[in-house]
Design a protein around this motif. Structure first.
Motif, PDB file in Angstrom:
ATOM      1  N   ASP A 119       0.487  -1.009 -18.858  1.00 34.88           N
ATOM      2  CA  ASP A 119      -0.441  -0.946 -19.981  1.00 34.88           C
ATOM      3  C   ASP A 119      -0.460   0.480 -20.510  1.00 34.88           C
ATOM      4  O   ASP A 119       0.420   1.283 -20.163  1.00 34.88           O
ATOM      5  N   GLU A 120      -1.451   0.827 -21.293  1.00 33.17           N
ATOM      6  CA  GLU A 120      -1.471   2.156 -21.908  1.00 33.17           C
ATOM      7  C   GLU A 120      -1.672   3.277 -20.888  1.00 33.17           C
ATOM      8  O   GLU A 120      -1.404   4.452 -21.193  1.00 33.17           O
ATOM      9  N   HIS A 121      -2.109   2.934 -19.675  1.00 29.19           N
ATOM     10  CA  HIS A 121      -2.323   3.947 -18.645  1.00 29.19           C
ATOM     11  C   HIS A 121      -1.168   4.032 -17.650  1.00 29.19           C
ATOM     12  O   HIS A 121      -1.247   4.773 -16.675  1.00 29.19           O
ATOM     13  N   GLY A 122      -0.122   3.255 -17.895  1.00 28.23           N
ATOM     14  CA  GLY A 122       1.030   3.299 -17.006  1.00 28.23           C
ATOM     15  C   GLY A 122       1.204   2.017 -16.207  1.00 28.23           C
ATOM     16  O   GLY A 122       0.631   0.968 -16.532  1.00 28.23           O
ATOM     17  N   PRO A 123       1.964   2.085 -15.112  1.00 28.54           N
ATOM     18  CA  PRO A 123       2.287   0.878 -14.355  1.00 28.54           C
ATOM     19  C   PRO A 123       1.148   0.430 -13.434  1.00 28.54           C
ATOM     20  O   PRO A 123       0.350   1.239 -12.961  1.00 28.54           O
ATOM     21  N   VAL A 124       1.112  -0.885 -13.203  1.00 23.07           N
ATOM     22  CA  VAL A 124       0.234  -1.490 -12.199  1.00 23.07           C
ATOM     23  C   VAL A 124       1.122  -2.304 -11.271  1.00 23.07           C
ATOM     24  O   VAL A 124       1.904  -3.144 -11.729  1.00 23.07           O
ATOM     25  N   GLU A 125       1.017  -2.041  -9.974  1.00 16.73           N
ATOM     26  CA  GLU A 125       1.806  -2.768  -8.980  1.00 16.73           C
ATOM     27  C   GLU A 125       0.965  -3.916  -8.410  1.00 16.73           C
ATOM     28  O   GLU A 125      -0.129  -3.691  -7.863  1.00 16.73           O
ATOM     29  N   PHE A 126       1.470  -5.139  -8.553  1.00 15.06           N
ATOM     30  CA  PHE A 126       0.816  -6.316  -7.984  1.00 15.06           C
ATOM     31  C   PHE A 126       1.625  -6.776  -6.774  1.00 15.06           C
ATOM     32  O   PHE A 126       2.827  -7.044  -6.883  1.00 15.06           O
ATOM     33  N   TRP A 127       0.969  -6.867  -5.636  1.00 17.59           N
ATOM     34  CA  TRP A 127       1.614  -7.276  -4.391  1.00 17.59           C
ATOM     35  C   TRP A 127       1.148  -8.679  -4.042  1.00 17.59           C
ATOM     36  O   TRP A 127      -0.051  -8.929  -3.890  1.00 17.59           O
ATOM     37  N   LEU A 128       2.097  -9.607  -3.916  1.00 19.53           N
ATOM     38  CA  LEU A 128       1.785 -11.024  -3.728  1.00 19.53           C
ATOM     39  C   LEU A 128       1.986 -11.391  -2.260  1.00 19.53           C
ATOM     40  O   LEU A 128       3.096 -11.684  -1.811  1.00 19.53           O
ATOM     41  N   LEU A 129       0.887 -11.373  -1.524  1.00 15.34           N
ATOM     42  CA  LEU A 129       0.923 -11.592  -0.083  1.00 15.34           C
ATOM     43  C   LEU A 129       0.461 -13.011   0.226  1.00 15.34           C
ATOM     44  O   LEU A 129      -0.732 -13.316   0.113  1.00 15.34           O
ATOM     45  N   PRO A 130       1.342 -13.912   0.623  1.00 19.35           N
ATOM     46  CA  PRO A 130       0.926 -15.294   0.906  1.00 19.35           C
ATOM     47  C   PRO A 130       0.111 -15.381   2.185  1.00 19.35           C
ATOM     48  O   PRO A 130       0.026 -14.417   2.953  1.00 19.35           O
ATOM     49  N   PHE A 131      -0.519 -16.520   2.396  1.00 25.42           N
ATOM     50  CA  PHE A 131      -1.224 -16.743   3.653  1.00 25.42           C
ATOM     51  C   PHE A 131      -0.244 -16.637   4.818  1.00 25.42           C
ATOM     52  O   PHE A 131       0.813 -17.266   4.819  1.00 25.42           O
ATOM     53  N   LEU A 132      -0.590 -15.798   5.797  1.00 21.89           N
ATOM     54  CA  LEU A 132       0.310 -15.558   6.923  1.00 21.89           C
ATOM     55  C   LEU A 132      -0.438 -15.684   8.239  1.00 21.89           C
ATOM     56  O   LEU A 132      -1.610 -15.314   8.352  1.00 21.89           O
ATOM     57  N   LYS A 133       0.270 -16.175   9.248  1.00 20.90           N
ATOM     58  CA  LYS A 133      -0.188 -16.180  10.625  1.00 20.90           C
ATOM     59  C   LYS A 133       0.673 -15.198  11.411  1.00 20.90           C
ATOM     60  O   LYS A 133       1.804 -14.874  10.994  1.00 20.90           O
ATOM     61  N   PRO A 134       0.198 -14.715  12.557  1.00 15.28           N
ATOM     62  CA  PRO A 134       1.016 -13.807  13.356  1.00 15.28           C
ATOM     63  C   PRO A 134       2.400 -14.369  13.677  1.00 15.28           C
ATOM     64  O   PRO A 134       3.389 -13.632  13.701  1.00 15.28           O
ATOM     65  N   GLY A 135       2.477 -15.682  13.890  1.00 14.99           N
ATOM     66  CA  GLY A 135       3.766 -16.294  14.180  1.00 14.99           C
ATOM     67  C   GLY A 135       4.751 -16.216  13.033  1.00 14.99           C
ATOM     68  O   GLY A 135       5.969 -16.281  13.248  1.00 14.99           O
ATOM     69  N   ASP A 136       4.228 -16.092  11.787  1.00 13.80           N
ATOM     70  CA  ASP A 136       5.114 -15.941  10.625  1.00 13.80           C
ATOM     71  C   ASP A 136       5.685 -14.542  10.529  1.00 13.80           C
ATOM     72  O   ASP A 136       6.654 -14.307   9.797  1.00 13.80           O
ATOM     73  N   VAL A 137       5.090 -13.603  11.264  1.00 10.68           N
ATOM     74  CA  VAL A 137       5.384 -12.182  11.086  1.00 10.68           C
ATOM     75  C   VAL A 137       6.152 -11.584  12.257  1.00 10.68           C
ATOM     76  O   VAL A 137       7.017 -10.715  12.071  1.00 10.68           O
ATOM     77  N   ARG A 138       5.873 -12.047  13.475  1.00  8.01           N
ATOM     78  CA  ARG A 138       6.382 -11.374  14.682  1.00  8.01           C
ATOM     79  C   ARG A 138       7.889 -11.158  14.680  1.00  8.01           C
ATOM     80  O   ARG A 138       8.379 -10.092  15.065  1.00  8.01           O
ATOM     81  N   ARG A 139       8.650 -12.158  14.244  1.00  4.36           N
ATOM     82  CA  ARG A 139      10.110 -12.029  14.332  1.00  4.36           C
ATOM     83  C   ARG A 139      10.666 -10.954  13.416  1.00  4.36           C
ATOM     84  O   ARG A 139      11.782 -10.478  13.618  1.00  4.36           O
ATOM     85  N   PHE A 140       9.893 -10.573  12.390  1.00  2.54           N
ATOM     86  CA  PHE A 140      10.365  -9.531  11.480  1.00  2.54           C
ATOM     87  C   PHE A 140       9.993  -8.130  11.966  1.00  2.54           C
ATOM     88  O   PHE A 140      10.483  -7.136  11.430  1.00  2.54           O
ATOM     89  N   PHE A 141       9.118  -8.064  12.972  1.00  9.75           N
ATOM     90  CA  PHE A 141       8.702  -6.774  13.530  1.00  9.75           C
ATOM     91  C   PHE A 141       8.777  -6.858  15.062  1.00  9.75           C
ATOM     92  O   PHE A 141       7.753  -6.832  15.749  1.00  9.75           O
ATOM     93  N   PRO A 142       9.991  -6.971  15.585  1.00 11.27           N
ATOM     94  CA  PRO A 142      10.148  -7.181  17.033  1.00 11.27           C
ATOM     95  C   PRO A 142       9.604  -6.039  17.876  1.00 11.27           C
ATOM     96  O   PRO A 142       9.274  -6.246  19.049  1.00 11.27           O
ATOM     97  N   ASP A 143       9.515  -4.853  17.305  1.00  8.80           N
ATOM     98  CA  ASP A 143       9.019  -3.702  18.073  1.00  8.80           C
ATOM     99  C   ASP A 143       7.511  -3.523  17.947  1.00  8.80           C
ATOM    100  O   ASP A 143       6.938  -2.647  18.602  1.00  8.80           O
ATOM    101  N   GLY A 144       6.873  -4.321  17.115  1.00 10.84           N
ATOM    102  CA  GLY A 144       5.430  -4.187  16.912  1.00 10.84           C
ATOM    103  C   GLY A 144       4.642  -4.964  17.947  1.00 10.84           C
ATOM    104  O   GLY A 144       5.106  -5.977  18.486  1.00 10.84           O
ATOM    105  N   GLU A 145       3.459  -4.500  18.252  1.00  8.47           N
ATOM    106  CA  GLU A 145       2.565  -5.185  19.187  1.00  8.47           C
ATOM    107  C   GLU A 145       1.601  -6.067  18.397  1.00  8.47           C
ATOM    108  O   GLU A 145       0.444  -5.711  18.153  1.00  8.47           O
ATOM    109  N   ILE A 146       2.122  -7.205  18.009  1.00 10.26           N
ATOM    110  CA  ILE A 146       1.355  -8.102  17.134  1.00 10.26           C
ATOM    111  C   ILE A 146       0.640  -9.174  17.934  1.00 10.26           C
ATOM    112  O   ILE A 146      -0.562  -9.404  17.764  1.00 10.26           O
TER     113      ILE A 146
END
Length: 461
Positions: A119-146
């Motif tokens: 818009d006239e003030h510059g960019p706006v970043e919209f982040w589209l985060l779907p409903f997630l459970k820990p099981g949807d995430v763990r395999r993408f962050f194997p080193d994280g303590e989720i």
């Protein structure tokens, strides 16, 4: 940039067996009217587009028409799947839809979909985060303590995003978000959403505005710019006393050194349903009298659509109590969490001025001492959309010890046997009028039983 935040459409939902599709079409048109009136650029839908993962053909048609009209009105539509949705079905034809200005993110595969608008003030970043459970995430962050920690899972997901704090950042998220250990204000039938699935509000600290879905009451969580828009319709009687709204969000200029969210302002715009959801209490005679008074226009009674009376806050049934005998109170505002929707200067956005309250969806509690004959049929004559009927003495009846029958049933005539049964169930003996009615009814039944199928006397068996 003006943004309209909605969520929890639940298209295709049935309430007490009744389809809400007509009500949903009506409220979706109203949302578009509000967007046009306020010159909104972007429509955010924060999950639960449908009520089921496999929506009906009619539900899909309603959402298709809504998207078509939104695009025709010049809106960019950004939506995410909620826990009621199928992420795969929501993402169908995303490539084609993106060309039309509708962004439905792909199934989460380790990265959050980002849409940049300007818009006239510059960019706006919209982040589209779907409903997630820990099981949807763990395999993408194997080193994280989720583990099974929802906060840890979402923290890992958003921590992997490259967020430029010099830009305005908005995230759509569909989770149960808590602040300082306090859960959001929920309807009675939403309490089951609690437990281990909560996400701490600090997970979203990097975002200027957090457009939440999942909870049906409009409210802030922790800070004003983290909020649930709430569902556009009341989907249970536990929501009867709460007004519904959409959040109109304006993203202003973000200056160097500004705090997160300082560039954001918002306004709650009341929504007016085709049929309100209300709870009514009284004797059958009182309820029938209310129905006679409510039929047609209620302008003289000062009852406006959506539970808004004489310019008061849209607290639901409480504002109508004087005219319709409803009960309840407006939403609580502990820590400023639950928003009370107000009418600015008596205006009504996209809404008819007066609602025909006789057409509302009702839960009626009768206070009569005894059950009333054909009560629901009589109520439907004046309140055709009444959904539920209870008596306020049900608990008394359940808890009361049943009267023991001391006489030999074989030695009792039919009237005395029925009288004993009635007393064991209700706790009171038949009065003279009831006993006379029962005597006549039993005589008719016995007379009918004494005749054969062709109506000729054959003798009772």
């Amino acid at each position: 940039m003006k943004v309209l935040h909605v969520s929890d459409l639940h298209i295709g939902k049935r309430v007490n067996g009744m389809s809400m599709l007509d009500d949903q079409r009506y409220i979706l048109r109203q949302i578009l009217d509000i967007a046009k009136k306020h010159q909104v650029s972007v429509l955010l839908i924060a999950g639960d587009v449908y009520d089921k993962a496999s929506p009906s053909a009619e539900a899909v048609t309603v959402f298709d028409a809504f998207l078509t009209d939104a695009v025709a009105a010049g809106l960019r539509v950004l939506a995410i799947p909620g826990n009621h949705d199928s992420a795969e079905r929501i993402a169908y034809a995303q490539g084609l839809l993106e060309k039309q200005g509708v962004c439905l993110p792909p199934v989460y595969a380790g990265a959050v979909e980002r849409v940049e608008l300007e818009d006239e003030h510059g960019p706006v970043e919209f982040w589209l985060l779907p409903f997630l459970k820990p099981g949807d995430v763990r395999r993408f962050f194997p080193d994280g303590e989720i583990g099974d920690d929802y906060s840890a899972a979402l923290r890992a997901v958003l921590g992997a995003c490259t967020i430029d704090q010099g830009k305005r950042n908005v995230v759509l998220s569909h989770q149960l978000v808590t602040a300082y250990g306090t859960a959001p204000d929920r309807a009675d039938d939403e309490i089951k959403l609690g437990g281990m699935d909560n996400v701490d509000v600090s997970v979203y600290d990097a975002f200027d505005y957090v457009a939440l879905g999942h909870v049906h009451r409009p409210q802030r969580v922790g800070r004003d710019t983290v909020r649930y828009s709430g569902s556009p319709l009341k989907y249970s009687f536990s929501e009867a006393r709460y007004g519904k709204s959409v959040a109109l969000v304006e993203l202003g200029e973000k200056k160097p050194g500004d705090d997160v969210g300082e560039c954001v302002s918002f306004e709650l715009i009341p929504l007016v349903p085709l049929h309100d959801v209300r709870e009514v209490r009284g004797t059958l005679a009182d309820v029938l009298a209310m129905g006679a008074a409510a039929s047609g226009s209620l302008a003289d009674a000062g009852v406006l659509a959506g539970g808004i009376s004489n310019g008061k806050a849209a607290g639901g049934v409480d504002d109508e109590a004087g005219a319709l005998g409803g009960e309840g109170e407006g939403p609580a505002a502990a820590d400023g969490v639950c928003d009370k929707v107000t009418l600015g200067n008596g205006s009504r956005d996209g809404a008819a001025a007066v609602r025909d309250a006789s057409q509302d969806y009702l839960h009626i509690t009768l206070s009569d001492e005894h059950p009333q004959l054909d009560a629901m049929a009589k109520i439907h004559e004046v309140f055709p959309n009444a959904m539920m009927l209870d008596y306020d003495n049900v608990t008394v009846l359940v808890d009361r010890p049943q009267t023991q029958l001391t006489a030999d049933p074989d030695s009792m005539d039919t009237l005395d046997l029925f009288g004993a049964f009635y007393e064991s169930q209700v706790g009171n003996s038949l009065d003279d009028e009831q006993r006379g009615f029962a005597r006549k009814l039993i005589a008719k039944v016995e007379d009918s039983a004494a005749k054969g199928p062709d109506g000729q006397e054959e003798g009772a068996q």
